[in-house]
Design an enzyme around this catalytic site. Structure first.
Site, PDB file in Angstrom:
ATOM      1  N   ASP A   8     -79.481  29.268 -17.370  1.00  0.00           N
ATOM      2  CA  ASP A   8     -80.336  29.659 -16.248  1.00  0.00           C
ATOM      3  C   ASP A   8     -81.378  28.584 -15.927  1.00  0.00           C
ATOM      4  O   ASP A   8     -81.709  28.363 -14.764  1.00  0.00           O
ATOM      5  CB  ASP A   8     -81.040  30.985 -16.566  1.00  0.00           C
ATOM      6  CG  ASP A   8     -80.092  32.171 -16.484  1.00  0.00           C
ATOM      7  OD1 ASP A   8     -79.123  32.093 -15.703  1.00  0.00           O
ATOM      8  OD2 ASP A   8     -80.306  33.167 -17.201  1.00  0.00           O
ATOM      9  N   LEU A  67     -88.881  41.059 -16.528  1.00  0.00           N
ATOM     10  CA  LEU A  67     -88.195  42.109 -17.281  1.00  0.00           C
ATOM     11  C   LEU A  67     -88.743  42.198 -18.700  1.00  0.00           C
ATOM     12  O   LEU A  67     -89.000  43.285 -19.221  1.00  0.00           O
ATOM     13  CB  LEU A  67     -86.693  41.827 -17.307  1.00  0.00           C
ATOM     14  CG  LEU A  67     -85.838  42.855 -18.059  1.00  0.00           C
ATOM     15  CD1 LEU A  67     -85.794  44.178 -17.311  1.00  0.00           C
ATOM     16  CD2 LEU A  67     -84.424  42.322 -18.261  1.00  0.00           C
TER      17      LEU A  67
END
Length: 284
Positions: A69, A185
């Site tokens: 990522d 998150l």
């Protein structure tokens, strides 16, 4: 059609994957370019073009980021303000933003026929107002403001000049829907479908008995003002990279980014399928 590779060779199997990507694209009659710094790694592939990334941004129809990522986020920075599409191939640990895994490279041939979907991802622009002058950046995932000394800090948050609240916490995150499954998150924020348009605010370790993430319309102009006092600084990071610092009475502004990014989806995976596959079970 031309595809430019953006590999991260610090990731295991990334070089092997990148070389296989070159072969699949070549067999599909898609031109391939790679940065000149990797000329030795692809010297045996006489069909590969070598050009610096600044050149590739102008000539490529598609960028293929090979890594995790973080690699995809770094690649995305070069594509801000362009119409170039982005496809991530995961050779990292999670690769939540990736459209393909390293064992799905045969799907790349679908690019030739336009047999894919485009997911538009909103960004956020951030303006750091400090004594050093104003600095403007763009984030695909999030903007974080946190204590530079690992102490608790105080700050006010405004939405279109309306005071939302006065907070005491380790910091605060302003995330895009794409960034809702990243730092936000982990900080307790909700999962948001990436096709939605909103800005999420999540406090980092708030000193409060009541704390919930807040969603703002993408059209809001948000502002955080440092009220900590003393010599403590608030560090401002954009997609994980430190970009500036503010002190008492200085501020940062966050607003919808001027440019979206186009992510390629070759295998038709829904967001929720990817979510369950990568986050709903332990990573091995």
């Amino acid at each position: 059609m031309r595809a430019a590779l953006y590999p991260n060779f610090s990731k295991k199997n990334a070089l092997k994957c990148a070389r296989e990507v070159c072969d699949v694209l070549h067999n599909a009659d898609i031109e391939v370019s790679v940065s000149r710094e990797y000329r030795r790694d692809f010297a045996d592939k006489d069909f590969v073009f070598f050009e610096d990334i600044d050149e590739a941004v102008r000539t490529a129809d598609l960028f293929i980021a090979i890594g995790g990522d973080g690699t995809i986020l770094r690649c995305a920075k070069y594509l801000m303000g362009t119409d170039t599409k982005l496809l991530g191939i995961n050779t990292g640990t999670l690769g939540f933003m990736a459209g393909l895994e390293a064992d799905q490279l045969d799907k790349l041939k679908l690019l030739k026929y336009g047999d894919y979907e485009i997911s538009r991802r909103m960004t956020v622009d951030v303006v750091i107002h400090s004594s050093a002058g104003d600095k403007v950046y763009t984030a695909l995932n999030e903007v974080s403001a946190r204590s530079g000394s690992f102490r608790i800090c105080d700050f006010d948050v405004y939405s279109d000049d309306y005071l939302v609240g006065k907070y005491r916490a380790d910091g605060v995150l302003f995330s895009t829907p794409s960034g809702s499954t990243a730092y936000a998150l982990s900080a307790g924020g909700p999962v948001i479908e990436p096709d939605l348009e909103c800005i999420e605010m999540t406090l980092i370790c708030p000193h409060s008995l009541f704390s919930r993430a807040t969603l703002f319309s993408a059209e809001r102009r948000l502002r955080i003002v440092d009220t900590t006092g003393g010599e403590d600084l608030i560090v401002v990071s954009v997609d994980g990279e430190v970009m500036g610092r503010i002190t008492e009475s200085e501020s940062i502004e966050i607003m919808r980014g001027k440019n979206d990014l186009k992510f390629v989806n070759l295998i038709g995976n829904s967001f929720h399928e990817s979510l369950c596959r990568k986050l709903c079970r332990p990573i091995k």
